[in-house]
Enzyme design. Structure first.
Site, PDB file in Angstrom:
ATOM      1  CE1 TYR A  79      44.896  42.487  43.862  1.00  0.00           C
ATOM      2  CE2 TYR A  79      44.534  40.298  44.775  1.00  0.00           C
ATOM      3  CZ  TYR A  79      44.085  41.577  44.539  1.00  0.00           C
ATOM      4  OH  TYR A  79      42.848  41.948  44.980  1.00  0.00           O
ATOM      5  CD  GLU A  80      45.672  40.729  38.516  1.00  0.00           C
ATOM      6  OE1 GLU A  80      46.337  40.649  37.476  1.00  0.00           O
ATOM      7  OE2 GLU A  80      44.898  39.842  38.888  1.00  0.00           O
ATOM      8  N   GLY A  81      50.709  42.660  39.123  1.00  0.00           N
ATOM      9  CA  GLY A  81      51.866  43.510  38.898  1.00  0.00           C
ATOM     10  C   GLY A  81      52.064  44.419  40.086  1.00  0.00           C
TER      11      GLY A  81
ATOM     12  CG  MET B 285      45.736  35.639  34.885  1.00  0.00           C
ATOM     13  SD  MET B 285      45.599  37.429  34.575  1.00  0.00           S
ATOM     14  CE  MET B 285      45.286  38.085  36.199  1.00  0.00           C
TER      15      MET B 285
ATOM     16  NE  ARG C 280      49.463  44.946  35.498  1.00  0.00           N
ATOM     17  CZ  ARG C 280      50.594  44.762  34.853  1.00  0.00           C
ATOM     18  NH1 ARG C 280      50.910  45.558  33.830  1.00  0.00           N
ATOM     19  NH2 ARG C 280      51.426  43.802  35.199  1.00  0.00           N
TER      20      ARG C 280
END
Length: 585
Positions: free
Chosen positions: A436-438, A163, A291
């Site tokens: 990470y991942e928001g 990603m 997430r």
């Protein structure tokens, strides 16, 4: 020394009793052939793979790290062989649809697998970590040609995806990204730009790598509404190397066996996924899956921390304990797990880990309902509830994973600070999951602003109704009455807070943002109260089995020692009435 033991007994308790998942599977046509015995066998084999193949590579992979040489990345010794064993065991295809070459098993069993591989080797797990999300994204948004070309290869594990979002100037604010995509005459695109922090952007586990890249088309509007998503392979269909290059890897605090890459795209050939300028909508199919999986990383770290601390505390002798189950003996020193300070720490580790397992598996089970349920209304309700719980699981679990790893290190004293024991690596590896991942601050904003206030509180009201139903079911049991009362009271206080914040936001738009972090932690604590009320209800009256006795003890500990933090969070939400001063530039 600690050796990982998959928590199979507790996993089966959550799957078979807490969730009653086997009965639900019988009502889902896709899972009707799945029974308790097969599910238990899958989980047991996953634990054997995690403990026997991945755990022995964890420390060595951390110390060796990845090696970079002229655009090529070599992963730590044993990582490629472990990946091949992962593929040969069918783990890559576990929760993928049978028509795509997968095994068609539930997300719930995949969640159990993920917990175990994150517990044993987080760095290695980063390579296949987003494969399922990429599979779902390609399945939902790829053209028939792209699905035909790549979907089965992802399912089989022949190809691993990445990603590619972040750029030096565009982290959480992806609207600032500058990567460009230009249409080509053959319907493909030429991608140019640079990406950083690309996990698994280059490695030696698979020959080909599929990069899912966010970039702008020439006619793109500014900001996040002008972003498109492209599939850019390392190797083109004719076998040629694409114009993608790894320019280096990061040297990190933790997950050192995971290659975190800087990538350059120089007129690289790619194909559009989804609609032009709607790349975030396509990407979020993958991000939502990622997430939940990152939240399971926090659970995995907590389980590893609990196991390592419990094993050490049982063998380390220091001083004579004030009390022991059989009274004080003549030994000059006792195992430190008898000492009150250590008992409290260990009980917190056990209680939070088991409570998070129930909530995390519940979220995965809700996704199974949303995807495979027979009743459209129930599918919609499950989807709504899963969407509400996902930012909570991501942020709350990862925060607890790091905090509990720190608490576990304290059990070891000075020994925990050196590499002789695994706990210092657990602490280092766990920290990235909060970023990470928001990042967790964004998750808190998403939870309160979008998922709660955004629909007028409807999704949250549905969740709190379920909490009240559980409290009512448990209230008649002598062991659970007090727990049930507390769950009902805190659920009501949570609902009141949401009403107050909704009113306050009209006068002070920043107020919900100031309260968001504490709101997420408050909801996490109330959700854990729900988990422990249900666990206590299922354990009530079963005093002949030490497992259920332990559940009742953990529930009592949670409500006495851990739930009072909710009062602190309520006070901080009230304090958010006070504006924050601006710092000087």
């Amino acid at each position: 020394m600690w050796h990982y033991q998959a928590p199979l007994r507790d996993m089966r308790f959550v799957i078979e009793e807490w969730l009653a998942a086997p009965a639900d599977w019988q009502r889902m046509p896709a899972f009707a052939a799945l029974d308790v015995e097969l599910a238990a066998q899958v989980v047991e084999e996953a634990g054997r793979f995690a403990g026997g193949v991945l755990a022995p590579l964890n420390a060595s992979g951390d110390r060796q790290g990845c090696r970079f040489d002229n655009g090529r990345v070599t992963t730590p010794d044993g990582f490629p062989a472990a990946y091949q064993a992962f593929v040969d065991g069918g783990w890559a295809s576990l929760a993928c649809a049978e028509e795509d070459g997968g095994q068609g098993l539930p997300q719930l069993l995949n969640a159990a697998l993920l917990e175990m591989i994150y517990s044993t080797n987080h760095a290695w797990a980063m390579y296949p970590g987003i494969a399922h999300g990429a599979y779902e994204c390609l399945r939902a948004h790829g053209t028939p040609e792209l699905r035909e070309r790549y979907l089965a290869a992802i399912v089989s594990g022949e190809i691993l995806p990445t990603m590619c979002l972040t750029e030096p100037q565009a982290g959480s604010d992806v609207g600032l990204l500058r990567s460009r995509a230009e249409p080509a005459a053959d319907g493909s695109y030429r991608i140019t730009g640079g990406k950083i922090f690309a996990s698994g952007g280059e490695h030696d586990l698979t020959a080909n790598i599929l990069h899912l890249v966010l970039a702008r088309l020439p006619d793109a509007p500014p900001g996040s509404r002008g972003i498109s998503l492209f599939l850019v392979p390392k190797l083109l269909p004719d076998g040629r190397h694409n114009a993608v290059r790894c320019d280096g890897i990061e040297h990190k605090l933790g997950i050192r066996g995971s290659a975190t890459c800087t990538l350059s795209f120089e007129q690289a050939e790619g194909w559009l996924l989804g609609e032009p300028h709607r790349g975030l909508a396509a990407m979020f199919v993958m991000m939502n899956s990622a997430r939940l999986h990152v939240g399971l990383q926090g659970l995995g770290h907590a389980e590893a921390a609990w196991q390592s601390a419990a094993a050490y505390a049982a063998e380390r002798r220091q001083m004579r304990a004030v009390c022991r189950p059989e009274g004080c003996g003549e030994a000059p020193a006792d195992p430190i797990h008898y000492h009150p300070a250590m008992r409290r720490t260990l009980l917190e580790l056990r209680t939070l880990t088991e409570g998070m397992r129930a909530l995390g598996y519940w979220t995965a089970h809700l996704l199974d309902h949303a995807e495979q349920g027979a009743d459209p209304a129930l599918r919609a309700r499950a989807e709504s509830r899963a969407q509400l719980l996902t930012p909570l699981v991501k942020a709350f679990f990862t925060e607890q994973g790091f905090r509990l790893a720190s608490s576990a290190l304290q059990v070891f004293g000075g020994y925990g600070y050196v590499q002789d024991y695994a706990v210092e690596q657990i602490l280092r590896d766990s920290r990235i999951a909060m970023i990470y991942e928001g990042c967790n601050e964004i998750q808190a904003n998403d939870l309160l602003l979008r998922k709660v206030l955004g629909d007028g509180g409807a999704a949250l009201r549905g969740l709190l109704e379920q909490f009240h139903e559980e409290a009512q079911a448990a209230s008649a049991l002598p062991e659970c009455g007090g727990f049930a009362t507390a769950l009902g009271q805190y659920s009501d206080r949570l609902a009141t807070v949401v009403e107050q914040l909704a009113v306050a936001a009209a006068q002070d738009p920043e107020r919900p943002y100031r309260a968001a972090g504490d709101f997420l932690r408050l909801l996490g604590l109330v959700a854990l109260a729900f988990a422990w009320v249900r666990s206590a209800r299922l354990a009530a009256g079963r005093t002949d089995d030490p497992f259920y006795v332990g559940k009742l003890e953990s529930a009592a500990f949670f409500f006495a020692y851990l739930l009072p933090e909710a009062d602190h969070r309520l006070a901080l939400i009230e304090a958010s009435r006070q504006p924050l001063p601006f710092l000087p530039e």
